[in-house]
Structures are given as C-alpha cells and as structure tokens.
Design an enzyme around this catalytic site. Sequence first.
Site: not given
Ligand code: IPE
Ligand code: IPE
Ligand code: MG
Length: 249
Positions: A33, A205, A29, A42, A77
Amino acid sequence: MTAKPTLLRDLPADLDVKRLPRHVAVIMDGNGRWAKQQGLPRIMGHRHGVDTLKELLRCCKDWGIEALTAYAFSTENWGRPLAEVEFLMTLFERVLRRELKELISEGVQIHFVGDLGSLPESLQEEIERAMSATRHNQTIRFTVATNYGGRREILQACRAIAEQVEKGQLQVVDIDEALFERHLYTAGTCDPDLLIRTSGEMRVSNFLLWQVAYSEIYVTETLWPNFDRQEFHRALSDYQQRHRRFGLV
Ligand code: IPE
Ligand code: IPE
Ligand code: MG
C-alpha cells in the site's frame, strides 16, 4: 534468553526503563500500500521496509530491548505473484549478505524461524552463515520469521513430541507447556510482551499463535515503511499505559 540489555542510548525521557517490553514482535504490514501511494511497484515497498526494520532493530538495541521478532514472510505468502515472491527471496539473501558484518559488530544474535528447509538453497546458506557467525552475540536477539506459520509450527512440535511417545522415550503425562515450548521454533526466547502490527489490520495472520497468548497488541494505521523511531516510541508509551493482568484481578 541469552541477550542482555546494554547501555541505553537516547531513551525518551517519558519512557520508564523498568517497564520496557523485554521482547517486541512485529507484523510488518503495508509495504504494498505504501508503494501504491507513492506510485511505485509493490517491490519498492519491500525495499523500503528493509530500512525500516534496520532502524527498528537499532532502536531496540539502543533502548535496551532484549529481543525483536519480525514477520518477514508467511507460509501463505507463497500464494503471491511469482515475481513478488522471487523478489522477496532475493532481497532477503542480498540484505543478509550486505548486513552481516554490521550485525556482527553491533552484537546482534540473529535467528530465523519457520520452515527454512523449503527456502531457496542459496538463502538457506546465507541464513546458516549469519546464524552461526552471530550465535555468541549478546546485545539483542533478533529473530526473523521466514516461511513461518504459527499453525505449522504447532503441528511440527506435535509431531516431534508424538514421535518421542511412539518410541517410548516420553510419557503422555509428561507433556506440559514447558515441554511443548521447547519444541517450538522459538524455544529459548521469552514470549513477546508487545505485538505491533502496522497498516491497521486487526488480525494476527498466523503469527506466533502460541506465543502471543498474553502479549499486548498495538495496531497502528501507519504503513510499515513509515514506521519510524517516533512511531515506535508511541507504541512503547501506549504499552506502558497498559495494565497486564494475566487473568488475575
Ligand atoms: C502478514 O502480512 C505476513 C507478513 C507481514 C510477513 P500479510 O499481508 O500477508 O497478511 P494478511 O494477508 O493481510 O492477513
Ligand atoms: C508486508 O507488506 C510484507 C510482506 C507480507 C512480505 P504487504 O506486502 O503485505 O503490503 P500490503 O499489505 O499489500 O500493503
Ligand atoms: Mg499485507
């Protein structure tokens, strides 16, 4: 488990080889960010995230960890902006095509878990190709959770079991934990010993809900694209300080 530990390379001296986790699971995760911090879109975070995963896989392999499971895309997602979802699907496909040769030569057995039938067909084909080309590999079992949801996994297991009962092939009294596990996507892999989540979020999650029942959880503020060998070393050192009791005294 089919994977066997191989010769250890560069295992940090302070880590106890006998107390390494057999199976590490990771919620990758913080890509978005990270990108924001760099002033990038992103999707650039996701692109860098792939390099991080590649390095972690190599590290697990070098240090004799038998299984690595990475959460790449959750059933939730799909709710992200279409352009990001499409980018991710294309990225998965491109990376698989690009990396397959190396996965084969490094002895990686790759698996995908999740509701794979709903993924783009061209990605399903790449997944099929990669799983079948690496199925006899023994160095490390690498599982990628794609369109994965723990609740969906449990539900599909319930349905499959109920169907057998309905057909008279199974008695209700014979449903136990071992039988249930054989119906999960992860059948044949031991439960994760260590669950790592990057970017500081204290939640699971919808990841491996059944399987993490007794996993040690390690959360780091580090964003996924910055999670390097040193960070993994730190997670393993922390893990080795834990006293796993499994409900005993
Ligand atoms: C969890 O990350 C899913 C993956 C890493 C694929 P998310 O960014 O989707 O989770 P939340 O929304 O913060 O719970
Ligand atoms: C995790 O990074 C990757 C996936 C869930 C595919 P994020 O895309 O959730 O990154 P943040 O949480 O928005 O920073
Ligand atoms: Mg995330």
